[in-house]
Enzyme design. Sequence first.
Site, PDB file in Angstrom:
ATOM      1  N   LYS A  22      71.603  13.001  59.464  1.00 60.04           N
ATOM      2  CA  LYS A  22      70.922  11.751  59.133  1.00 60.04           C
ATOM      3  C   LYS A  22      70.851  10.852  60.363  1.00 60.04           C
ATOM      4  O   LYS A  22      69.786  10.311  60.693  1.00 60.04           O
ATOM      5  CB  LYS A  22      71.703  11.058  58.009  1.00 60.04           C
ATOM      6  CG  LYS A  22      70.921  10.008  57.264  1.00 60.04           C
ATOM      7  CD  LYS A  22      71.777   9.388  56.156  1.00 60.04           C
ATOM      8  CE  LYS A  22      71.926  10.300  54.945  1.00 60.04           C
ATOM      9  NZ  LYS A  22      72.969   9.826  54.007  1.00 60.04           N
ATOM     10  N   ARG A  92      76.262   4.706  55.446  1.00 62.03           N
ATOM     11  CA  ARG A  92      75.740   5.991  54.981  1.00 62.03           C
ATOM     12  C   ARG A  92      76.449   7.141  55.690  1.00 62.03           C
ATOM     13  O   ARG A  92      76.466   7.194  56.911  1.00 62.03           O
ATOM     14  CB  ARG A  92      74.240   6.087  55.279  1.00 62.03           C
ATOM     15  CG  ARG A  92      73.484   4.814  55.002  1.00 62.03           C
ATOM     16  CD  ARG A  92      72.047   4.863  55.499  1.00 62.03           C
ATOM     17  NE  ARG A  92      71.253   5.891  54.837  1.00 62.03           N
ATOM     18  CZ  ARG A  92      70.007   6.189  55.189  1.00 62.03           C
ATOM     19  NH1 ARG A  92      69.419   5.565  56.211  1.00 62.03           N
ATOM     20  NH2 ARG A  92      69.352   7.133  54.546  1.00 62.03           N
ATOM     21  N   GLY A 101      79.013  16.318  47.382  1.00 59.92           N
ATOM     22  CA  GLY A 101      80.458  16.175  47.216  1.00 59.92           C
ATOM     23  C   GLY A 101      81.046  15.206  48.203  1.00 59.92           C
ATOM     24  O   GLY A 101      82.201  14.823  48.117  1.00 59.92           O
ATOM     25  N   MET A 103      80.832  11.427  50.431  1.00 62.49           N
ATOM     26  CA  MET A 103      80.714  10.060  49.962  1.00 62.49           C
ATOM     27  C   MET A 103      79.277   9.606  49.780  1.00 62.49           C
ATOM     28  O   MET A 103      78.402   9.958  50.538  1.00 62.49           O
ATOM     29  CB  MET A 103      81.396   9.145  50.951  1.00 62.49           C
ATOM     30  CG  MET A 103      81.803   7.882  50.287  1.00 62.49           C
ATOM     31  SD  MET A 103      82.043   6.595  51.465  1.00 62.49           S
ATOM     32  CE  MET A 103      80.367   6.151  51.790  1.00 62.49           C
ATOM     33  N   ARG A 336      64.185  14.702  56.991  1.00 64.50           N
ATOM     34  CA  ARG A 336      64.868  15.984  57.224  1.00 64.50           C
ATOM     35  C   ARG A 336      63.909  17.095  56.814  1.00 64.50           C
ATOM     36  O   ARG A 336      62.916  16.837  56.113  1.00 64.50           O
ATOM     37  CB  ARG A 336      66.157  16.074  56.415  1.00 64.50           C
ATOM     38  CG  ARG A 336      65.909  16.028  54.925  1.00 64.50           C
ATOM     39  CD  ARG A 336      67.187  15.941  54.129  1.00 64.50           C
ATOM     40  NE  ARG A 336      66.907  15.258  52.875  1.00 64.50           N
ATOM     41  CZ  ARG A 336      67.822  14.774  52.060  1.00 64.50           C
ATOM     42  NH1 ARG A 336      69.095  14.893  52.345  1.00 64.50           N
ATOM     43  NH2 ARG A 336      67.487  14.188  50.933  1.00 64.50           N
ATOM     44  N   HIS A 454      75.970  52.880  38.867  1.00 65.42           N
ATOM     45  CA  HIS A 454      74.735  53.608  38.556  1.00 65.42           C
ATOM     46  C   HIS A 454      73.654  52.651  38.058  1.00 65.42           C
ATOM     47  O   HIS A 454      72.523  52.657  38.535  1.00 65.42           O
ATOM     48  CB  HIS A 454      75.032  54.685  37.498  1.00 65.42           C
ATOM     49  CG  HIS A 454      73.811  55.463  37.088  1.00 65.42           C
ATOM     50  ND1 HIS A 454      73.026  55.080  36.019  1.00 65.42           N
ATOM     51  CD2 HIS A 454      73.227  56.560  37.616  1.00 65.42           C
ATOM     52  CE1 HIS A 454      72.016  55.929  35.903  1.00 65.42           C
ATOM     53  NE2 HIS A 454      72.117  56.838  36.865  1.00 65.42           N
ATOM     54  N   SER A 762      72.603  59.894  58.905  1.00 64.51           N
ATOM     55  CA  SER A 762      72.261  58.762  58.056  1.00 64.51           C
ATOM     56  C   SER A 762      73.573  58.249  57.482  1.00 64.51           C
ATOM     57  O   SER A 762      74.312  58.996  56.842  1.00 64.51           O
ATOM     58  CB  SER A 762      71.316  59.204  56.946  1.00 64.51           C
ATOM     59  OG  SER A 762      71.073  58.118  56.082  1.00 64.51           O
ATOM     60  N   CYS A 829      71.470  54.575  54.825  1.00 66.71           N
ATOM     61  CA  CYS A 829      70.835  54.665  53.515  1.00 66.71           C
ATOM     62  C   CYS A 829      71.702  54.119  52.397  1.00 66.71           C
ATOM     63  O   CYS A 829      71.364  54.211  51.237  1.00 66.71           O
ATOM     64  CB  CYS A 829      70.428  56.098  53.212  1.00 66.71           C
ATOM     65  SG  CYS A 829      71.831  57.215  53.085  1.00 66.71           S
ATOM     66  N   TYR A 849      66.461  53.155  61.989  1.00 65.40           N
ATOM     67  CA  TYR A 849      65.879  52.628  60.753  1.00 65.40           C
ATOM     68  C   TYR A 849      66.961  52.235  59.762  1.00 65.40           C
ATOM     69  O   TYR A 849      68.108  52.665  59.871  1.00 65.40           O
ATOM     70  CB  TYR A 849      64.932  53.647  60.108  1.00 65.40           C
ATOM     71  CG  TYR A 849      65.633  54.868  59.539  1.00 65.40           C
ATOM     72  CD1 TYR A 849      66.119  54.853  58.234  1.00 65.40           C
ATOM     73  CD2 TYR A 849      65.812  56.024  60.298  1.00 65.40           C
ATOM     74  CE1 TYR A 849      66.777  55.959  57.711  1.00 65.40           C
ATOM     75  CE2 TYR A 849      66.454  57.127  59.780  1.00 65.40           C
ATOM     76  CZ  TYR A 849      66.943  57.086  58.484  1.00 65.40           C
ATOM     77  OH  TYR A 849      67.591  58.163  57.967  1.00 65.40           O
TER      78      TYR A 849
HETATM   79  P1  ADP Z   1      71.851  10.313  50.554  1.00 65.38           P
HETATM   80  O1  ADP Z   1      72.439  11.064  51.697  1.00 65.38           O
HETATM   81  O2  ADP Z   1      72.587  10.498  49.276  1.00 65.38           O
HETATM   82  O3  ADP Z   1      70.371  10.481  50.451  1.00 65.38           O
HETATM   83  P2  ADP Z   1      71.349   7.840  51.909  1.00 65.38           P
HETATM   84  O4  ADP Z   1      72.310   7.436  52.943  1.00 65.38           O
HETATM   85  O5  ADP Z   1      70.101   8.458  52.366  1.00 65.38           O
HETATM   86  O6  ADP Z   1      72.106   8.759  50.867  1.00 65.38           O
HETATM   87  O7  ADP Z   1      71.038   6.576  51.046  1.00 65.38           O
HETATM   88  C1  ADP Z   1      70.373   6.652  49.819  1.00 65.38           C
HETATM   89  C2  ADP Z   1      69.281   5.651  49.732  1.00 65.38           C
HETATM   90  O8  ADP Z   1      69.765   4.355  49.982  1.00 65.38           O
HETATM   91  C3  ADP Z   1      68.181   5.816  50.738  1.00 65.38           C
HETATM   92  O9  ADP Z   1      67.257   6.750  50.352  1.00 65.38           O
HETATM   93  C4  ADP Z   1      67.574   4.437  50.750  1.00 65.38           C
HETATM   94  O10 ADP Z   1      66.673   4.311  49.691  1.00 65.38           O
HETATM   95  C5  ADP Z   1      68.750   3.559  50.531  1.00 65.38           C
HETATM   96  N1  ADP Z   1      69.182   2.979  51.804  1.00 65.38           N
HETATM   97  C6  ADP Z   1      70.073   3.455  52.674  1.00 65.38           C
HETATM   98  N2  ADP Z   1      70.189   2.652  53.737  1.00 65.38           N
HETATM   99  C7  ADP Z   1      69.324   1.635  53.537  1.00 65.38           C
HETATM  100  C8  ADP Z   1      68.956   0.481  54.283  1.00 65.38           C
HETATM  101  N3  ADP Z   1      69.496   0.229  55.467  1.00 65.38           N
HETATM  102  N4  ADP Z   1      68.035  -0.324  53.758  1.00 65.38           N
HETATM  103  C9  ADP Z   1      67.480  -0.049  52.566  1.00 65.38           C
HETATM  104  N5  ADP Z   1      67.775   0.990  51.815  1.00 65.38           N
HETATM  105  C10 ADP Z   1      68.694   1.824  52.291  1.00 65.38           C
HETATM  106 MG    MG Z   2      69.042  10.093  51.660  1.00 64.62          MG
END
Ligand code: ADP
Ligand code: MG
Length: 877
Positions: A22, A92, A101, A103, A336, A454, A762, A829, A849
């Site tokens: 990210k 984030r 899984g 945060m 992504r 089988h 083989s 094979c 092969y």
């Molecule tokens: P995930 O990895 O679960 O997608 P993100 O870190 O992408 O989590 O955050 C989820 C959502 O939170 C983003 O898609 C966006 O809509 C919102 N978000 C994250 N950071 C910001 C920000 N700086 N301003 C506005 N919205 C945000």
């Molecule tokens: Mg996201």
Amino acid sequence: MKKFVYNFKEGNKDMKSLLGGKGANLAEMTNIGLNVPPGFTVTTEACIQYDEEGKTLWPQLLDEIFEKLAQLEDETGKTFGHGENPLLVSVRSGSVFSMPGMMDTILNLGLNDETVISLIKKSGNERFAYDSYRRFIQMFSDVAMGVSKSNFEHELEKMKHEKGCENDTDLDASDLKLLVERYKEIYKRELKTDFPQDTKEQLKLSLKAVFDSWNNPRAVIYRNLNEISHKLGTAVNIQSMVFGNMGDRSGTGVAFTRNPATGENKVFGEFLMNAQGEDVVAGIRTPLSIDELESIMPAVYNQFMKTTQILENHYRDMQDIEFTIEDEILYLLQTRTGKRTAKAAVNIAVDLVEEGKITKLESVGRIDPHMLEQLLHPSFDEKEVKNHELLAKGLPASPGAASGQIYFTADSAVEAKEKGISVILVRQETSPEDIAGMINSEGILTARGGMTSHAAVVARGMGKCCVAGCQDIRIDEHAKTMKVKDMVLTEGDVISLDGSTGGVYLGSIPKASTSLIENFEVFMQYVNDFKTMKVRANADNARDARKAIELGAEGIGLCRTEHMFFDEERILNVRKMIVAETLEEREAALKLLLPYQKQDFIEIYEVMKELPVTIRLLDPPLHEFLPNTDEDIKEVADSIGKTFDHLKDVVERLHEFNPMLGHRGCRLAVTYPEIYKMQVRAIIAAAIDMKKENIDVNPEIMIPLICAKSELVYIKTFLIEEINSVFEETGETVEYTIGTMIEVPRAAITADEIAEEAEFFSFGTNDLTQMGFGFSRDDSGKFLDDYTKKGILDYSPFETLDIAGIGKMVKMACTLGRETNPGIKLGICGEHGGDPKSIAFCQSVGLDYVSCSPFRVPIARLAAAQAAIDDGTVRDK
Ligand code: ADP
Ligand code: MG
Ligand code: MG
């Protein structure tokens, strides 16, 4: 001093291991001039160091973070935690690989009782400010402090109920203000302390929570499962907030630059007005299609469409984008590479090549070979699966999806099919005698046996769905019942099998549409440009051979002759041959089999023409042929004029304690050369017939289970004699080669000696694995799971070749074989011939092969091309 914090302006997309996926992409988007809210990334190295520091944020790190935060204040003209224009940020997490899984994100951090007032003044929008505050308290409490969000959701529902409204957008400023107070009470109640008003404290606690989440149990399990290193750490992105919840000129959404289900070159996305963060995916309200943005905010829509193009062209692949609109200004929050279905993957790969955006070589590298299975086999409609009870889970032995009525014997399956019924054949395990039943079934379910049982092997060959080794079901073939959970199913009840997951469901599940898409052929042509190994198929009859050719096979690598023997018309003669007590008796039985055998080969040759066909001489454990029931014994006894008791005695004497290591393969021919003589006679005579039609076929006669050179010499000698007498009798000759399987460990070890007598090897890696590990293929289902669960083995060696051990034998045999016979042809094979990881290994030891079941041929072709690209054998054209 090591740098732990990077401004988005300092990073780029290639810094994923340091900045996480990210963070690296936020940096990249910033630097190509897209509108990204400014921010900075705390590196994955900081996460690792945090662990080493005993899970504390050490002073130097905090200094660096707050220095970058001060710069962010300058950049945005806002101040953090105080002032007229308060800076709010999101926190984030983002590791190198996206990982469920870990945060969740915290939004609106920096709000407290003071800054919320400034935000109201600054925005002139009280509702928006309290909406942001209540969201922040909930996310911070849940994500950073572990207070379940249900506490807050409950309170929100209560509030909506009190106000008699449905959506949270219906709540007004004073409602939300009150909600904030209630949320703070929940915080205090649950954590025995006040909600932190110190915004630096908020930030530190959040940061720690992200770092800690790297080691939370869910994340650890996920990494173990996906073989991701625990040492990578996660990065933390701290980014100034933009607000999609500011009113009707604001919103938030997600979009793919192309359709992820079909690959269609049209932006696909959804958004919500007056919403924030995950509202779209959380399903709080029904989102709108991105197309509708055009009428709501045409300028923003046009800009967004341009942006999707910029991103796709820049990354040269379909992107999955998150965005927010604040007061009609578009902000990018994430990009992504987008996940996609197999169909979309192939369509997009080909389209991008045709649009000149990527090379063919790149396109070949972009598709996971396993994904092609989705295209080659039917699958259930995902939405429908949820409506059916999962009865049990077995091994995903042969992909595909099937629904039908259950039948417990091959005969009843055939009868039902004749009445037009869709059949699922349910057996304890299958044997060659069940073939007709299998052919007439939509799918096969067995209670015992593994991935190379089988049922599994034959079903894969037929391209038929099979769930094998389903331990949770109890089958009573006599009572014609199948017990599962607390249910008893009887003949005619309807179930569904998912051969790609091993799922067994109650009732009939509708299928998703499948048809090989046009671009599939185009893509497979690219694949052929790069692969250097040949890909052959395992096929025992003309039908399988045709399928193999259709899917691009370049020969047959394994034609098993024992399956041919089980045909109903022949089995009696086969049994006569086995129980024969004199050479004359045996030869008489074989003579009756010869015309059938010859016809088998003619049919296969007619399909394969000049392509090589490796025919393995008979190799079944004897017991598979023996008449089992008294009825069968009587039938054989009658037809050869012996008494029932006498024949029963003969059968009992033939009983083996360990048939897998018993009288099978070439050992059978050591005792009874006449069996193999009949087979080579059929092979050569059929080839001579083809020659008369001007087709020079290429039979490769393969001797199974060889363990010593002397054994091979003995057998080869009488085979050549027999072949020469066919030549003499007919006055014709044809080309042929004689080689051997390498499937007994001793053969691998003495491969230099054996190669002096063999024109090809083989590798029969099923047996080589069985004998190399000493794991019975038929019994290992009972314990192999424990080996993988307990981490003793990383994977089942019957599915992916055990490179360290069995692979070492293969490699050694290749080297030794080439020492004494430099021109020796080498192939594989075993079932591994269709497994991508094993195929990469085959490339590395220089096999000529691989051979696999027909339906895996495209997968093997792609895996072979990727292996050739990865090891540098081929370069871009
Ligand atoms: P995930 O990895 O679960 O997608 P993100 O870190 O992408 O989590 O955050 C989820 C959502 O939170 C983003 O898609 C966006 O809509 C919102 N978000 C994250 N950071 C910001 C920000 N700086 N301003 C506005 N919205 C945000
Ligand atoms: Mg996201
Ligand atoms: Mg074998």
